[in-house]
Write an enzyme that holds these catalytic residues in place. Structure first.
Site, PDB file in Angstrom:
ATOM      1  N   GLY A  46       0.815  -1.206   0.000  1.00 38.06           N
ATOM      2  CA  GLY A  46       0.000   0.000   0.000  1.00 38.06           C
ATOM      3  C   GLY A  46       0.844   1.250   0.000  1.00 38.06           C
ATOM      4  O   GLY A  46       2.052   1.201   0.269  1.00 38.06           O
ATOM      5  N   HIS A  87      -8.397  30.988 -12.317  1.00 39.09           N
ATOM      6  CA  HIS A  87      -8.673  29.603 -11.913  1.00 39.09           C
ATOM      7  C   HIS A  87     -10.102  29.475 -11.391  1.00 39.09           C
ATOM      8  O   HIS A  87     -10.830  28.528 -11.731  1.00 39.09           O
ATOM      9  CB  HIS A  87      -7.702  29.168 -10.810  1.00 39.09           C
ATOM     10  CG  HIS A  87      -6.339  28.813 -11.295  1.00 39.09           C
ATOM     11  ND1 HIS A  87      -6.104  27.886 -12.281  1.00 39.09           N
ATOM     12  CD2 HIS A  87      -5.108  29.246 -10.901  1.00 39.09           C
ATOM     13  CE1 HIS A  87      -4.811  27.774 -12.491  1.00 39.09           C
ATOM     14  NE2 HIS A  87      -4.176  28.604 -11.663  1.00 39.09           N
ATOM     15  N   THR A 109       2.844  -0.979   8.792  1.00 37.68           N
ATOM     16  CA  THR A 109       3.612  -1.295  10.004  1.00 37.68           C
ATOM     17  C   THR A 109       2.700  -1.339  11.221  1.00 37.68           C
ATOM     18  O   THR A 109       2.888  -2.158  12.131  1.00 37.68           O
ATOM     19  CB  THR A 109       4.722  -0.251  10.201  1.00 37.68           C
ATOM     20  OG1 THR A 109       5.515  -0.181   9.013  1.00 37.68           O
ATOM     21  CG2 THR A 109       5.615  -0.627  11.369  1.00 37.68           C
ATOM     22  N   THR A 164      -0.493   4.238   5.064  1.00 41.51           N
ATOM     23  CA  THR A 164      -1.801   3.566   5.092  1.00 41.51           C
ATOM     24  C   THR A 164      -1.914   2.544   6.219  1.00 41.51           C
ATOM     25  O   THR A 164      -2.970   1.926   6.366  1.00 41.51           O
ATOM     26  CB  THR A 164      -2.078   2.878   3.749  1.00 41.51           C
ATOM     27  OG1 THR A 164      -0.943   2.094   3.359  1.00 41.51           O
ATOM     28  CG2 THR A 164      -2.355   3.896   2.665  1.00 41.51           C
ATOM     29  N   GLY A 165      -0.876   2.322   6.993  1.00 38.83           N
ATOM     30  CA  GLY A 165      -0.992   1.483   8.184  1.00 38.83           C
ATOM     31  C   GLY A 165      -0.400   0.102   8.075  1.00 38.83           C
ATOM     32  O   GLY A 165      -0.826  -0.808   8.792  1.00 38.83           O
ATOM     33  N   HIS A 202      -4.512  35.901 -11.547  1.00 37.02           N
ATOM     34  CA  HIS A 202      -4.198  34.494 -11.827  1.00 37.02           C
ATOM     35  C   HIS A 202      -5.159  33.572 -11.069  1.00 37.02           C
ATOM     36  O   HIS A 202      -5.761  32.653 -11.659  1.00 37.02           O
ATOM     37  CB  HIS A 202      -2.746  34.203 -11.436  1.00 37.02           C
ATOM     38  CG  HIS A 202      -2.303  32.806 -11.715  1.00 37.02           C
ATOM     39  ND1 HIS A 202      -1.582  32.454 -12.817  1.00 37.02           N
ATOM     40  CD2 HIS A 202      -2.500  31.648 -11.024  1.00 37.02           C
ATOM     41  CE1 HIS A 202      -1.344  31.164 -12.809  1.00 37.02           C
ATOM     42  NE2 HIS A 202      -1.882  30.645 -11.714  1.00 37.02           N
ATOM     43  N   GLU A 203      -5.307  33.822  -9.775  1.00 40.18           N
ATOM     44  CA  GLU A 203      -6.181  32.969  -8.966  1.00 40.18           C
ATOM     45  C   GLU A 203      -7.650  33.190  -9.335  1.00 40.18           C
ATOM     46  O   GLU A 203      -8.459  32.243  -9.303  1.00 40.18           O
ATOM     47  CB  GLU A 203      -5.957  33.237  -7.475  1.00 40.18           C
ATOM     48  CG  GLU A 203      -4.549  32.922  -6.985  1.00 40.18           C
ATOM     49  CD  GLU A 203      -4.131  31.493  -7.275  1.00 40.18           C
ATOM     50  OE1 GLU A 203      -4.998  30.605  -7.324  1.00 40.18           O
ATOM     51  OE2 GLU A 203      -2.929  31.261  -7.460  1.00 40.18           O
ATOM     52  N   PRO A 260       2.485   4.901   1.183  1.00 32.66           N
ATOM     53  CA  PRO A 260       3.020   5.285   2.503  1.00 32.66           C
ATOM     54  C   PRO A 260       1.934   5.878   3.392  1.00 32.66           C
ATOM     55  O   PRO A 260       1.081   6.642   2.944  1.00 32.66           O
ATOM     56  CB  PRO A 260       4.088   6.336   2.146  1.00 32.66           C
ATOM     57  CG  PRO A 260       4.452   6.058   0.730  1.00 32.66           C
ATOM     58  CD  PRO A 260       3.215   5.544   0.076  1.00 32.66           C
TER      59      PRO A 260
END
EC number: 3.4.24.-
Length: 653
Positions: free
Chosen positions: A245, A472, A252, A249-250, A468-469, A247
């Site tokens: 999975g 968007h 370990t 995501t559980g 610019h924003e 990094p």
């Protein structure tokens, strides 16, 4: 009456604290070595016969002793020193009284000594000094070879110090729980062992979501606890379970929960601990690890980041004379399912790069089961939030459902970080409880970085960023397949000078029209700059990078281009990474480049036309940004009209 005893106890405790014993439980061997060395030094200084004599010179010896006929005899010792014996009846002379004052002195002698250069020259000098003596008065010279304490210690003492130093060094290296640190345990494995019955701080109750993964892992734990339930039907438990999975995501955490629930010995190691620069050490540690596990069977072995030793073997390693990683992998394959039995040992492994693992490692009989841990859904994120807010003192008004909706794409580690950041923000503001606003601010910080209000930019640059924003925002507002807009800001955050925040929908499949609308929204900032100022700026670098990658994915991976056709050059196995060239011809590469350019150009023209149509709203929004710096959804609806009621956040700069 009770004050005085309390004071005494305090003094006593203070004395105990300031006089700790050695970590080994006593005072160790340090004091023994010190007294031994002191004793050897004492004997070497005080039991050496020469140390009791007084040295004299040749002139004093010749004129004061030899000329006066005071010398009884001369003994040359080891051809280095000449011991002089004074006649007993001449010792009463006042000039010899000082030699009898010594603690170890005696009348028998010797009383003086002379260091001689060579025996021949010394004899010649003595003969010349006795030329006028009668034959009876002449003194003969005798010779002796002695091995005293001084001579013995002259070579024993340095050797003893050298041995003592190495014993001390090896003893220090061998201390501690990590037996692999000792010089004599170089090839031994160093797993962290969780014994049977040991209490673990992590259980399956601490793992939220991942229901399917927990079910499969708990089946392994249940087999170890109740093996007869499975064996009576002839079933065999899987020898290996691979946790795969992204990094955070559980993976370990799942293994730590198994260690707490299994009630069997649990050995955990990292894949990098097998790899050394010395040949054969990794394979030796694999053998030693499985040997320890078999001795305590039934048991579980957990290897974290197994891709450190499990990389695919191929031609790229053929040029190396001896690859330590490959020999370690070969030994691991043999231990998992080789000629010898491997009864009662189950191996768990975790990786976020399954594409580079060797195929022999993943075949049935070795790692039989592959458990995929994916990013959590909204319902799973709610469960994860409930776990991570347990230790927090938070207000009752905190809505975990809203927080889960506002964090799409977050892994369990991201959510844990967000909760911790919220607590830090609340503590910084001297609050008694963590509030909803603290969680929202923590989310913004995790996604976009910390606000940099102190960063000074010119008014001209600020105006460019505002338009610019606004570009968007306006483009995404009128494109139906773009995520819902939540907030627009021109406050510098992280590396960006401004950002537009969206509420992404959790899609598993993306259509061509959705791809095109996303590209148009990303090009809105650059298009707005060109419309308002007549030329674009370098501020759209991040947008252009995303757009170019997305367009190439559409053409060469997803087969969404009509000219190239339904062809995909995506390589899920990762084998093409080792090939220097492209997996297609030069003419196909030119066609892909042309179609990508046409696709982006078409989207850019569509975006410009859309912004020109709504130019008045673009300018109103930009002016509001220059005035307020942050525009919320209510302000956007006031300028652009109502689009829909939705929530969330991911910034597109």
């Amino acid at each position: 009456m009770n004050k005085e005893p309390i004071k005494k106890n305090k003094k006593f405790n203070w004395f105990k604290k300031n006089n700790p014993k050695s970590p080994s439980g006593g005072y160790g061997f340090g004091w023994f070595y010190f007294f031994l060395y002191a004793a050897v030094l004492f004997f070497s200084l005080f039991l050496n016969p020469i140390s009791n004599l007084k040295e004299t010179s040749w002139s004093v010896f010749e004129h004061t002793m030899l000329a006066q006929h005071d010398v009884e005899k001369i003994v040359v010792v080891n051809k280095e020193t000449a011991e002089i014996y004074i006649k007993k009846d001449h010792l009463e002379d006042p000039k010899y009284k000082e030699i009898l004052k010594g603690k170890f002195s005696s009348t028998d002698g010797p009383h003086y000594f002379i260091t001689i250069g060579s025996v021949e020259m010394f004899e010649e000098k003595v003969q010349k000094a006795q030329m006028d003596f009668s034959q009876e008065d002449k003194i003969d010279i005798s010779y002796e070879n002695r091995t005293g304490w001084g001579n013995i210690l002259s070579w024993i003492l340095p050797l003893g110090l050298f041995i003592f130093f190495w014993l001390f060094l090896l003893r220090r290296m061998g201390k501690g729980k990590n037996t692999g640190s000792s010089l004599f345990n170089f090839g031994k494995s160093t797993p962290l062992l969780t014994e049977k019955g040991a209490k673990s701080s992590v259980t399956f109750n601490d793992i939220a979501g991942l229901k399917e993964a927990k079910t499969e892992v708990m089946e392994v734990v249940d087999f170890l606890k109740n093996p007869e339930t499975y064996t009576k039907l002839g079933a065999k438990i899987p020898k290996g379970v691979m946790l795969v999975g992204p990094p955070g995501t559980g993976k370990t955490l799942m293994a730590r929960a198994v260690a707490g629930e299994a009630q069997v010995p649990f050995f955990s190691m990292s894949g990098s601990e097998f790899v050394e620069m010395f040949v054969g050490v990794g394979a030796s540690r694999v053998r030693d690890l499985f040997k320890k596990a078999k001795e305590k069977a039934p048991s579980i072995i957990f290897i974290d980041e197994i891709d450190a030793v499990g990389r695919s073997r191929g031609k790229i390693n053929a040029f190396q004379a001896n690859d330590e990683r490959e020999s370690t992998l070969n030994q691991l394959l043999t231990e998992l399912d080789g000629f010898g039995p491997n009864t009662g040992v189950i191996v768990l492994a975790a990786t976020n790069r399954p594409d580079i693992l060797d195929k022999a490692l993943l075949r049935p009989g070795r790692f039989d089961r592959h458990i995929y841990l994916e990013l959590p859904t909204k319902e799973e994120r709610i469960e994860i939030f409930k776990v991570h807010v347990r230790p927090l003192k938070y207000a009752k008004t905190v809505d975990l459902g809203t927080l889960a909706a506002l964090s799409p794409g977050f892994s369990g580690a991201d959510i844990a970080n967000m909760c911790n950041e919220a607590a830090l923000i609340a503590a910084r503001k001297k609050k008694k409880e963590v509030e909803q606003s603290d969680f929202m601010e923590a989310r913004d910080r995790v996604v976009g970085g910390i606000e940099r209000k102190s960063k000074i930019i010119s008014q001209e640059e600020k105006t460019i960023v505002a338009y610019h924003e606004a570009g968007h925002a306006v483009a995404s507002w009128y494109l139906k397949n773009v995520d819902s807009l939540v907030k627009v800001s021109i406050i510098p955050r992280g590396k960006s000078l401004g950002s537009a925040w969206y509420l992404p929908e959790e899609r598993q499949i993306v259509t061509k029209s959705q791809f095109m609308d996303q590209i148009c929204a990303s090009l809105g900032g650059r298009a707005a700059e060109e419309i308002i100022f007549g030329e674009p700026s370098s501020g759209a670098l991040d947008d252009l990078e995303k757009v170019t990658k997305q367009a190439y994915n559409m053409v060469s991976y997803y087969g969404l281009d009509e000219e190239v056709g339904p062809i995909s050059f995506y390589d899920s196995s990762g084998q093409n990474e080792r090939i220097l060239g492209k997996p297609y011809s030069e003419s196909m590469a030119q066609l892909i480049d042309k179609e990508v350019r046409d696709l982006v150009t078409t989207a850019y023209e569509k975006t410009k036309n859309l912004l020109l149509e709504h130019r008045d709203q673009l300018e109103k929004l930009a002016q509001m940004l220059l005035k307020k710096e942050v525009v919320e959804k209510e302000d956007l609806e006031e300028i652009l009209g109502e689009r829909g009621v939705e929530i969330l956040v991911n910034p597109k700069e």
